[in-house]
Design a protein around this motif. Structure first.
Motif, short mmCIF file in Angstrom:
data_model
loop_
_atom_site.label_atom_id
_atom_site.label_comp_id
_atom_site.label_asym_id
_atom_site.label_seq_id
_atom_site.Cartn_x
_atom_site.Cartn_y
_atom_site.Cartn_z
N SER A 31 9.09 -7.63 -4.24
CA SER A 31 9.82 -8.73 -4.86
C SER A 31 9.44 -10.10 -4.28
O SER A 31 9.62 -11.12 -4.94
CB SER A 31 11.34 -8.52 -4.74
OG SER A 31 11.77 -8.75 -3.41
N THR A 32 8.92 -10.13 -3.07
CA THR A 32 8.51 -11.39 -2.46
C THR A 32 7.07 -11.75 -2.77
O THR A 32 6.60 -12.82 -2.39
CB THR A 32 8.68 -11.37 -0.92
OG1 THR A 32 7.78 -10.39 -0.38
CG2 THR A 32 10.09 -11.09 -0.50
N GLY A 33 6.35 -10.85 -3.43
CA GLY A 33 4.94 -11.11 -3.75
C GLY A 33 4.01 -10.86 -2.57
O GLY A 33 2.89 -11.34 -2.54
N SER A 34 4.48 -10.11 -1.59
CA SER A 34 3.65 -9.79 -0.42
C SER A 34 2.47 -8.92 -0.83
O SER A 34 2.52 -8.19 -1.81
CB SER A 34 4.48 -9.03 0.62
OG SER A 34 5.54 -9.80 1.06
N GLU A 35 1.42 -9.00 -0.03
CA GLU A 35 0.24 -8.16 -0.24
C GLU A 35 0.25 -7.02 0.76
O GLU A 35 0.49 -7.25 1.94
CB GLU A 35 -1.03 -8.97 -0.02
CG GLU A 35 -1.20 -10.17 -0.89
CD GLU A 35 -2.37 -11.05 -0.44
OE1 GLU A 35 -3.30 -10.53 0.22
OE2 GLU A 35 -2.32 -12.25 -0.73
N LEU A 36 -0.02 -5.81 0.29
CA LEU A 36 -0.20 -4.69 1.20
C LEU A 36 -1.44 -4.98 2.02
O LEU A 36 -2.48 -5.37 1.50
CB LEU A 36 -0.35 -3.39 0.43
CG LEU A 36 -0.40 -2.10 1.23
CD1 LEU A 36 0.86 -1.92 2.07
CD2 LEU A 36 -0.58 -0.91 0.31
N PHE A 37 -1.32 -4.84 3.33
CA PHE A 37 -2.39 -5.20 4.26
C PHE A 37 -2.95 -3.91 4.85
O PHE A 37 -2.21 -3.09 5.37
CB PHE A 37 -1.82 -6.10 5.36
CG PHE A 37 -2.84 -6.64 6.30
CD1 PHE A 37 -3.56 -7.77 5.99
CD2 PHE A 37 -3.09 -6.01 7.51
CE1 PHE A 37 -4.51 -8.28 6.86
CE2 PHE A 37 -4.03 -6.51 8.39
CZ PHE A 37 -4.75 -7.64 8.05
N TYR A 38 -4.25 -3.74 4.76
CA TYR A 38 -4.87 -2.55 5.31
C TYR A 38 -5.56 -2.89 6.61
O TYR A 38 -6.47 -3.70 6.65
CB TYR A 38 -5.87 -1.95 4.31
CG TYR A 38 -5.21 -1.46 3.06
CD1 TYR A 38 -4.55 -0.23 3.05
CD2 TYR A 38 -5.19 -2.23 1.91
CE1 TYR A 38 -3.92 0.23 1.91
CE2 TYR A 38 -4.55 -1.79 0.77
CZ TYR A 38 -3.92 -0.56 0.77
OH TYR A 38 -3.28 -0.11 -0.35
N SER A 39 -5.10 -2.28 7.67
CA SER A 39 -5.64 -2.53 9.00
C SER A 39 -6.67 -1.46 9.35
O SER A 39 -6.55 -0.31 8.94
CB SER A 39 -4.49 -2.49 10.02
OG SER A 39 -4.99 -2.58 11.32
N ASN A 40 -7.67 -1.86 10.11
CA ASN A 40 -8.67 -0.90 10.58
C ASN A 40 -8.18 -0.13 11.79
O ASN A 40 -8.78 0.87 12.18
CB ASN A 40 -9.97 -1.62 10.94
CG ASN A 40 -10.67 -2.15 9.72
OD1 ASN A 40 -10.50 -1.61 8.63
ND2 ASN A 40 -11.44 -3.20 9.88
N SER A 41 -7.10 -0.59 12.41
CA SER A 41 -6.61 0.09 13.61
C SER A 41 -5.75 1.29 13.24
O SER A 41 -5.08 1.30 12.21
CB SER A 41 -5.83 -0.89 14.49
OG SER A 41 -4.70 -1.35 13.82
N ARG A 42 -5.80 2.27 14.09
CA ARG A 42 -5.03 3.50 13.88
C ARG A 42 -3.88 3.50 14.87
O ARG A 42 -4.06 3.26 16.06
CB ARG A 42 -5.93 4.73 14.09
CG ARG A 42 -5.24 6.04 13.90
CD ARG A 42 -5.02 6.35 12.42
NE ARG A 42 -4.26 7.58 12.33
CZ ARG A 42 -3.17 7.74 11.60
NH1 ARG A 42 -2.74 6.76 10.86
NH2 ARG A 42 -2.53 8.87 11.59
N TYR A 43 -2.68 3.78 14.39
CA TYR A 43 -1.48 3.80 15.21
C TYR A 43 -1.20 5.25 15.62
O TYR A 43 -1.11 6.14 14.78
CB TYR A 43 -0.30 3.24 14.41
CG TYR A 43 1.01 3.28 15.13
CD1 TYR A 43 1.30 2.39 16.15
CD2 TYR A 43 1.98 4.21 14.80
CE1 TYR A 43 2.50 2.41 16.81
CE2 TYR A 43 3.20 4.24 15.46
CZ TYR A 43 3.44 3.34 16.46
OH TYR A 43 4.65 3.37 17.12
N TYR A 44 -1.08 5.47 16.93
CA TYR A 44 -0.76 6.80 17.44
C TYR A 44 0.62 6.75 18.07
O TYR A 44 0.90 5.89 18.91
CB TYR A 44 -1.80 7.25 18.47
CG TYR A 44 -3.16 7.42 17.86
CD1 TYR A 44 -3.48 8.58 17.17
CD2 TYR A 44 -4.11 6.41 17.96
CE1 TYR A 44 -4.73 8.73 16.59
CE2 TYR A 44 -5.36 6.56 17.37
CZ TYR A 44 -5.65 7.72 16.69
OH TYR A 44 -6.89 7.87 16.11
N SER A 45 1.48 7.67 17.67
CA SER A 45 2.86 7.65 18.13
C SER A 45 3.20 8.93 18.87
O SER A 45 2.82 10.02 18.45
CB SER A 45 3.78 7.51 16.90
OG SER A 45 5.11 7.78 17.25
#
Length: 188
Positions: A29-43
């Motif tokens: 609804s805010t017009g944000s863009e989905l951002f694709y990061s090259n980094s991988r998150y490990y949890s």
């Protein structure tokens, strides 16, 4: 859907009452863009790869929003809102104009006031890092924390400094950043 917005900024503080789907609809609804990061998150606590969005700003750095949620059931863990010059400029000595610095400080103060209106007065720490010791006259640095009765922790901090120093292997770059964490403490 019980979403409370922050003075037109579309920030939802009620993480324990909001689903991932509701947050993603908010971004849409805010017009944000989905951002694709090259980094991988490990949890180590079961969080999935966060969803990242980019919201365009004027004068201050663009906003990156990170949604952290549990992989098994998509329950929200925390949300990070980040306005940070270094996300978009990775040069050394990336000083910003006084106009940009004042706008960042004002954004921090507006966020702090909005959160205080909803959750009461925060616990505040000022000038706590090495940058403030190196250049105490020209740095704005503050950290504010709120704990609600609804198992929500909110942390807002900012560093605004044009200080630059390079000696041998040590480089201290200017910092122009606001980070806002909204954590769900109700997760078992």
């Amino acid at each position: 859907m019980s979403i409370s917005f922050s003075f037109g900024q579309n920030i939802n503080y009620e993480i324990n009452k909001t689903t991932l789907k509701e947050y993603l609809l908010l971004e849409e609804s805010t017009g944000s863009e989905l951002f694709y990061s090259n980094s991988r998150y490990y949890s180590s606590n079961g969080d999935a790869q966060p969803m990242e969005y980019l919201r365009k700003e004027t004068l201050i750095p663009n906003l990156k929003v990170y949604y952290f949620f549990k992989e098994k059931d998509s329950v929200m863990s925390y949300v990070l809102y980040e306005w940070d010059v270094s996300n978009f400029e990775d040069d050394d000595n990336n000083k910003q104009s006084e106009k940009v610095q004042k706008a960042l400080i004002q954004k921090y103060q507006d966020l702090k006031q909005d959160i205080s209106n909803k959750f009461g007065e925060p616990v505040v720490k000022k000038n706590y890092s090495n940058i403030s010791r190196l250049d105490p006259e020209n740095v704005f640095e503050e950290n504010s924390k709120w704990n609600s009765n609804e198992n929500i922790e909110i942390e807002l901090y900012s560093t605004v400094s044009n200080f630059f120093k390079k000696e041998g292997f040590l480089t201290v770059n200017p910092v122009h950043r606001i980070r806002l964490y909204i954590r769900n403490l109700n997760i078992k």
